[in-house]
Motif scaffolding. Sequence first.
Motif, PDB file in Angstrom:
ATOM      1  N   ALA B 220       0.835  -1.199   0.000  1.00 47.97           N
ATOM      2  CA  ALA B 220       0.000   0.000   0.000  1.00 47.97           C
ATOM      3  C   ALA B 220       0.864   1.241   0.000  1.00 47.97           C
ATOM      4  CB  ALA B 220      -0.903   0.012   1.238  1.00 47.97           C
ATOM      5  N   TYR B 221       0.213   2.345  -0.313  1.00 45.72           N
ATOM      6  CA  TYR B 221       0.761   3.680  -0.124  1.00 45.72           C
ATOM      7  C   TYR B 221      -0.182   4.336   0.875  1.00 45.72           C
ATOM      8  CZ  TYR B 221       2.565   8.328  -1.297  1.00 45.72           C
ATOM      9  OH  TYR B 221       3.141   9.563  -1.236  1.00 45.72           O
ATOM     10  N   GLU B 250       0.654   4.521  -5.757  1.00 40.92           N
ATOM     11  CA  GLU B 250      -0.369   3.485  -5.920  1.00 40.92           C
ATOM     12  C   GLU B 250      -0.263   2.762  -7.256  1.00 40.92           C
ATOM     13  OE1 GLU B 250      -0.957   6.474  -4.741  1.00 40.92           O
ATOM     14  OE2 GLU B 250      -2.133   6.367  -2.884  1.00 40.92           O
ATOM     15  N   CYS B 269      -4.467  -5.110  -1.794  1.00 38.14           N
ATOM     16  CA  CYS B 269      -3.994  -3.754  -1.526  1.00 38.14           C
ATOM     17  C   CYS B 269      -5.205  -2.865  -1.268  1.00 38.14           C
ATOM     18  CB  CYS B 269      -3.154  -3.211  -2.683  1.00 38.14           C
ATOM     19  SG  CYS B 269      -3.873  -3.376  -4.314  1.00 38.14           S
ATOM     20  N   THR B 271      -6.560   1.400  -0.727  1.00 39.00           N
ATOM     21  CA  THR B 271      -6.276   2.808  -0.942  1.00 39.00           C
ATOM     22  C   THR B 271      -7.592   3.570  -0.814  1.00 39.00           C
ATOM     23  OG1 THR B 271      -5.330   4.397  -2.492  1.00 39.00           O
ATOM     24  CG2 THR B 271      -6.611   2.598  -3.458  1.00 39.00           C
ATOM     25  N   GLY B 275      -5.859   7.272  -4.877  1.00 41.25           N
ATOM     26  CA  GLY B 275      -4.913   6.180  -5.124  1.00 41.25           C
ATOM     27  C   GLY B 275      -5.521   5.137  -6.038  1.00 41.25           C
ATOM     28  N   MET B 279      -4.404   3.303  -9.629  1.00 43.77           N
ATOM     29  CA  MET B 279      -4.335   1.847  -9.775  1.00 43.77           C
ATOM     30  C   MET B 279      -5.089   1.319 -10.988  1.00 43.77           C
ATOM     31  SD  MET B 279      -4.985   0.334  -5.989  1.00 43.77           S
ATOM     32  CE  MET B 279      -3.816   0.558  -4.649  1.00 43.77           C
TER      33      MET B 279
END
Lengths: 297, 597
Positions: B220-221, B250, B269, B271, B275, B279
């Motif tokens: 993840a971010y 992302e 993941c 977000t 984000g 993606m």
Amino acid sequence: MTVELRHKPLTAKDFKGKVDPDWCPGCGDFALLRATQMTVAKLGLQPHEIVCVSGIGCSSNFPGFFGSYGMHTLHGRALAVATGVKMANQNLTILVTGGDGDGYGIGGNHFTHTARRNVDLTYLVMNNQIYGLTTGQVSPSSSVGMKTKSTPFGNVERPVNPITSAIMNGATYVARGFSGNIKQLRTLIEGAINHPGFAVIDVFSPCVTFNRDNTYAFFRGRVVPLEKEGHDPGDWKSACERAMEWGDRIYTGLFFQDPTVAPLHALEPILDDAPPVCQVPEPLTATQADRIIQRMM
Amino acid sequence: MNQGFDFSIAIGGAAGQGIATPGNILARTFVRRGLHLYAYNAYQSIIRGGHIFLTMRVSDREVLSHGDQLDLLLCLNQDTMTRHLRHLGPGACAIYNSDTITPGEVADGVQLCGMPIFEMTGDRKNKLAQNTAALGVMVHLLGLDFEILEAALELQFGRKGEAVVSSNVRVARAAYDYSHERFTPLPVPLPHNEEPLAVWTGNEALAMGGAAAGVKFYCAYPMSPSTGVLHWMAKNARELGIMVRQVEDEIGVANMAIGAAHTGVRAMCATSGGGFALMTEAIGSAAMMEIPLVFINVMRAGPSTGVPTKTEQGDLWQALGASQGDFERFIVAPESAEDAFHTIGEVFNLADRYQCPAIVLSDLLISEGTFSVPPQSLDMYPPIERGKLIRDAERNGTNGTYNRYLDTEDGISPRAVPGTPGFVHVVATDEHDEEGILISDEFTDPHKRRQMVEKRARKLSDALTRIPPPEIEGVEDAEVTLVGWGSTWGVIREAMEQIEARGVAVNRIAVKWILPFHADAMSGLLAAAKKILIVENNHSGQFARFLRGETGFSAHGHIRKYDGEPFMPHHIADGVLAHLAGEVPGGVFVPEQEIRV
């Protein structure tokens, strides 16, 4: 006593892909493909042990022409995908292939961070200093003054320096090759695959269709192999100085190597003496599940 | 209406004043007594200052929203007092530091519980003393023994050493005694249920759902309000053997997760909308390469950076349209934290079976809310079905005959992972044939292209049989049918009780599975409904448009909220009554958010 050979020795031919390359005749990428096939055969690797990951571009078609597992992913994203593959299965040998636009342009962010993390990948950049698949526009590594379809009056932007960038960002094996010297390429690729960390080889791979400036002839008259210059790859300052030279002398060979930095997967405690996470059974153990619940109470 | 114990506590102050600590202590205290909890924290994207308002609703039965009323208000600063005292009605109490805070106009029957902190503690420097003192007063007002608080303080501050524990206990005791002498406890003391409950946030539920479903790769971010998933994963990574990585952006997140998933590991993941936008190209690539994995979008108010700390159901169309091209995907919007936990396991099985990406739409309300949950309801060993996955390294080779994208009857091809001898192949984001050979360039072949499009689409042709159809909940033949999706599930349920109490027969349809959609079942339900009102937490009616597209049904009216705050039950009840009275010009009722934040 009988010795059972698990796999028969392979040759470069065994690493041919399902189709032949559709690159333009004379394209520099042929030499890198050939050098890579010869090297993995020499190293005794088996096709199923290798994953070749690429992005998009002429050179990113590489996995289709190479006889291993392959992933032909999105433009610029090969290093991110390859990092995921490596961290989920550290037993695989991973080659990442692509071009200058893919790696230094749209994928520049991943280039920086993959180098910083020192992920154990071999990154082969077929640098032709032009966008070929889109029929000839300026690239991040095009020289100042170069005329392309998107810079008809000459490029005014200075090019990226892949070698110093890679070194500064933390790559631990940084080299430059030339499609006109397969022997040197084989040595560099072998060193890169054996190197435990992020290995970058920027390869001058002339585009015979769209780049009239950086031709085989251009490079043949200029390339100087570092191995003949007594360069010490442990000396990053000297490496950077030589990488900055771009004129009558352009160096190729191994600029920099630091084998003392641990690759990312070796720094991950969950992989200590453990199988890859992709081989661990999915269900939680009773101990794990109980602890999770206890912490919520 | 609730016949039992139903009580709301609010704590207001500035960021940095330490709202979380008393909040955590109270939450733990309540759930250990087996009481149900629904907490909503209205906060700002600020580390110090601003205004934060934590509402905790407690009941001896299940609570599904943060409710409509306030019973106990703890003001940590003057701002909170000024904003919120007027929301208190008869029987409610306001607790505050009388050294620094002055109450304003107050309704009859509200008990003002001023704490002279200096007189109680002899300390003018410790700015957090008022928080601990307030807990002492609260515990007294709630009719609890002091020992319960003492134990909770020990648990909370034990890590910081005995000196910190004893000084907090001393302050709390002084406040408890002070309150005992001067303030009147609430008429009904805090009840005690037999079975203790557990407490979690929605993000923890999503992460735990992943862990239980066998996720061994998470990346993840950081992005609010999804970051709690990353925090849980990072904290538990070593114990659970989960590879957790924080990535540079992302785009990298989604692609790294895809690379991992390709090796056969379950990868996930999370977000938020921004984000998720980054993606999206990768989501399409997972569809094209037929790599299963789960993407979570914890929605917040947008567009763009929007309102990072506020909730909204604004990304439905982003999920529907995520990535270029025309491809199949799962989209599911969990109803609650508990539902989110179970949903992750369900959707992983679907993604694996059909070898395609799945999108989970949570939102700030679910993900950052704190809730009680009965621990025995959590199946930590859900079924894990990996579909046609080949990862047996000892299996005999089939080189030359294995086709990754074999055009099978059900469209689903056996999926081998790298490292497996004899199944060498290339997966590609370019269109490819059954062997994985690119057909997008020199081999272009319209017949093969059509074949592959149809193969991928055919995979999901029986997917609806594995997804429960929506149902009518409540009385048959109701005057009004409320339709909602995702996180409005709980608040609509509670609103229905208020609507019925106001003499209107109401039922509802809660939609959780968005794609593939049970259009026929839904059309049947809507055809029988007298007056359809769609409730959603956005401005344009994203679900209403989707529903019209899927079923041809247009709602008779709408109840929408897009001010960043979640619905309270009475907002929906008021909307229904206004619609029935014909007082909603334009057909869209937008409730006014009382300034409780």
